[in-house]
Design a protein around this motif. Sequence first.
Motif, mmCIF file in Angstrom:
data_model
loop_
_atom_site.group_PDB
_atom_site.id
_atom_site.type_symbol
_atom_site.label_atom_id
_atom_site.label_comp_id
_atom_site.label_asym_id
_atom_site.label_seq_id
_atom_site.Cartn_x
_atom_site.Cartn_y
_atom_site.Cartn_z
ATOM 1 N N ALA A 1 0.907 -1.210 0.253
ATOM 2 C CA ALA A 1 -0.366 -0.123 0.035
ATOM 3 C C ALA A 1 0.547 1.599 0.357
ATOM 4 N N ALA A 2 2.015 1.436 0.864
ATOM 5 C CA ALA A 2 2.719 2.402 0.815
ATOM 6 C C ALA A 2 3.684 2.785 -0.621
ATOM 7 N N ARG A 3 3.827 1.202 -1.160
ATOM 8 C CA ARG A 3 4.311 2.064 -2.136
ATOM 9 C C ARG A 3 3.318 2.062 -3.558
ATOM 10 N N GLU A 4 2.358 1.744 -3.485
ATOM 11 C CA GLU A 4 1.506 2.050 -4.450
ATOM 12 C C GLU A 4 0.938 3.739 -3.981
ATOM 13 N N ALA A 5 1.307 4.173 -2.869
ATOM 14 C CA ALA A 5 0.801 5.717 -3.089
ATOM 15 C C ALA A 5 2.131 6.416 -2.923
ATOM 16 N N GLY A 6 3.512 5.697 -3.901
ATOM 17 C CA GLY A 6 4.559 6.327 -3.717
ATOM 18 C C GLY A 6 5.558 6.893 -2.841
ATOM 19 N N ILE A 7 5.340 5.926 -1.856
ATOM 20 C CA ILE A 7 6.616 6.468 -0.865
ATOM 21 C C ILE A 7 7.353 5.626 -0.861
ATOM 22 N N PRO B 1 3.779 6.913 -9.572
ATOM 23 C CA PRO B 1 5.483 8.410 -9.368
ATOM 24 C C PRO B 1 5.900 8.031 -7.924
ATOM 25 N N VAL B 2 7.072 8.950 -7.599
ATOM 26 C CA VAL B 2 7.117 8.865 -6.456
ATOM 27 C C VAL B 2 6.877 10.642 -5.748
ATOM 28 N N ARG B 3 5.647 9.551 -4.559
ATOM 29 C CA ARG B 3 5.848 11.198 -4.065
ATOM 30 C C ARG B 3 6.078 11.860 -2.465
ATOM 31 N N LEU B 4 6.488 10.535 -1.845
ATOM 32 C CA LEU B 4 7.352 10.535 -0.432
ATOM 33 C C LEU B 4 8.911 10.016 -0.696
#
Length: 485
Positions: free
Chosen positions: A79-85, A166-169
């Motif tokens: 879930a974290a990777r899907e959120a770009g973390i 995309p990378v968000r964090l």
Amino acid sequence: MNANEAAATVVSVTDAKVHYGAVRALDGVTLTIRAGECIGLVGHNGAGKSTIVNVINGGLTPHHGAVAFGSSTGQGINAAREAGIRCVFQELSLCPNLTVVENTRVMHRGLSGFGWRKRGADIIAKKLNEIFPGHAIDASEQVGNLTIAERQMVEIAITFCEIGNPVRLVILDEPTSSLDARLAEQLLTYVRRFVTAGGAVVFISHILSEILSIASRIVVMKDGKVVAERPAADFSEHGLIEAMGSVVKARQARMSTTARIGAPVMTAASARGVGLPFQAHRGEIIGFAGLGGHGQTEMLINLFNARNGNWLRSKDPEVAFVAGDRAVNGTFTLWSILKNFSIGVLPDLTRLGKLDEERERALGQAWKERIGIRTPDMENGILSLSGGNQQKALFARALSSRAPIVLMDDPMRGVDFGTKQEVYAILRSEAENGRTFIWYSTEMDEVCLCDRVYVFNNGAIVAELAGDEVSEENILSASFKEAAA
């Protein structure tokens, strides 16, 4: 929280608690990270920084509290990777037997299909050029052949690559610990661009000047809690030290240069017939400086091998070594903290070939207290410690030996500010009692504490600085000199 704030939220942690028996790694932490900000996360080793990082990146589910990745309801690493973390760990995670591009594929599952190797090489080369212009890293090179600084550069570049989501964090845990001043500034410049473009960064560093220069907001942790959180502009370096609870002085001036009495205790000829020779006298603290990867570590290894080349260990050790790359050259990962410590002084703890376990425990406890290793039990595994506390164990291993010369290869990686000051005091005390230290560091403040400094360029010593000559300006200037034949 209004609608705009909710939309900009990358991850939010609410009242997170993590405990391991009596140890409270997190004790009610609430933290929100939004797009377009760089959060500086500071605190002494064991403050809870690594634990909150693992909660944010989905690797750890808190025993109490909640974690939300943006608007997603999922949990865990996926879930974290899907959120770009993404996360760059202090203990580098690259596979040394794979090439740079193969490691890129390991990190990014979206890099697949026919021709992935060429596409991956182009992507990682472009990102390396973007973050570290002028680097000399080949995407086809096996990672095990790279220096620790180059491995850190590669892991940072891989993490910032956008392949798929995309990378968000990006969480950067001690990202400059193996980088020299030039490479560190290149990284900080890129981080500023990334944040300005709408990305978010959590920046963890024990170099307080870096935190103050890069962060928009600073979060201070102590004993598993957030004890201060406000805009970076509201902090000074002294204020940060006070917030962390450090009672040591912010700066420690270099002592007067040790007088050189008698013959040198260690020497080395100039490299390949160019540059200056090396020598160290009893009671000196000698610094190695210059841009990273220019022969400092090789010189330390050669000095060690010259006094410790025989496989049969001497009863009276001549040199001890503190490795900077603890995962590769320092720790025995399956052993306890105590065994990792005592392996360096086994001849002093044995009689008729038998280990005196009571003396071993007593010595381990004494050094645990002297150098501040944060653990309830020295019998715990070495990997139960934070990275900085692992490094303290390696320091204790070397300093507890009877070796009159200690070689140190960038040993303060990941060690907190307060502990650094305590170690500096120990080094100076040991030097005053006649012990010699030869110290390579990528941190200019540490190099400037030394009695004399040898500056390296292209594998040779190009300058020797002593006394008041030891300054950041003189070291940087000498770093670009060519060695004389």
